[in-house]
Design a protein around this motif. Structure first.
Motif, PDB file in Angstrom:
ATOM      1  N   ALA A  53     -52.201 -48.125  58.390  1.00 42.45           N
ATOM      2  CA  ALA A  53     -52.041 -46.685  58.692  1.00 42.45           C
ATOM      3  C   ALA A  53     -50.615 -46.029  59.327  1.00 42.45           C
ATOM      4  N   TYR A  59     -49.943 -41.700  55.436  1.00 45.57           N
ATOM      5  CA  TYR A  59     -50.522 -40.768  56.530  1.00 45.57           C
ATOM      6  C   TYR A  59     -50.062 -40.066  57.445  1.00 45.57           C
ATOM      7  N   ARG A  88     -57.073 -43.099  57.021  1.00 46.61           N
ATOM      8  CA  ARG A  88     -56.800 -43.968  57.872  1.00 46.61           C
ATOM      9  C   ARG A  88     -57.951 -45.415  58.023  1.00 46.61           C
TER      10      ARG A  88
END
Ligand code: HEC
Length: 98
Positions: A53, A59, A88
């Motif tokens: 992530a 993200y 995440r």
């Protein structure tokens, strides 16, 4: 993950390649348009890096730590901490298409 994308209205701008990016109309098309796909707006970045992530541009755009452009969603209706953690964790667990 996909329910958050729907709830946050990403498709209102990214329905048909807005900002160079289509979220798609289903979980599967979202997956195909993001996982392992190069960013169009920020060279050298990948939208989603499965398992990572911290290095996933999508993200970072949601968390506000992106190196190009604005935080998403551009409306300012940002994800809360719980939603960010869901994104995440999904990426860090390999970003499965299920
Ligand atoms: C009000 C319009 C708008 C909304 C809503 C919006 N975006 Fe964006 N998005 C943009 C624009 C314009 C760009 C290109 C400029 C920039 O990066 O700031 C962009 C760029 C992006 C990029 C970079 C794509 C690439 O390949 O470089 C990602 C990823 C992204 N948005 C994700 C999202 C997600 C996820 C949501 C929903 C949580 C969202 N956006 C909601 C307008 C929007």
């Amino acid at each position: 993950m996909w329910p958050i994308i729907q709830a946050k209205g990403c498709s209102s701008c990214h329905g048909t390649n807005g900002g160079g990016f289509s979220v798609g109309s289903s979980k599967s098309t979202f997956h195909a348009n993001t996982v392992g796909v190069a960013s169009t707006s920020c060279p050298g970045n990948t939208r989603i890096v499965a398992g990572d992530a911290a290095n996933s541009f999508l993200y970072r755009k949601l968390a506000g730590t992106q190196s190009c452009g604005e935080r998403m969603p551009r409306t300012g209706d940002y994800l809360n901490a719980t939603q960010l953690n869901t994104v995440r964790d999904w990426i860090n667990s390999g970003a499965p298409n299920n």
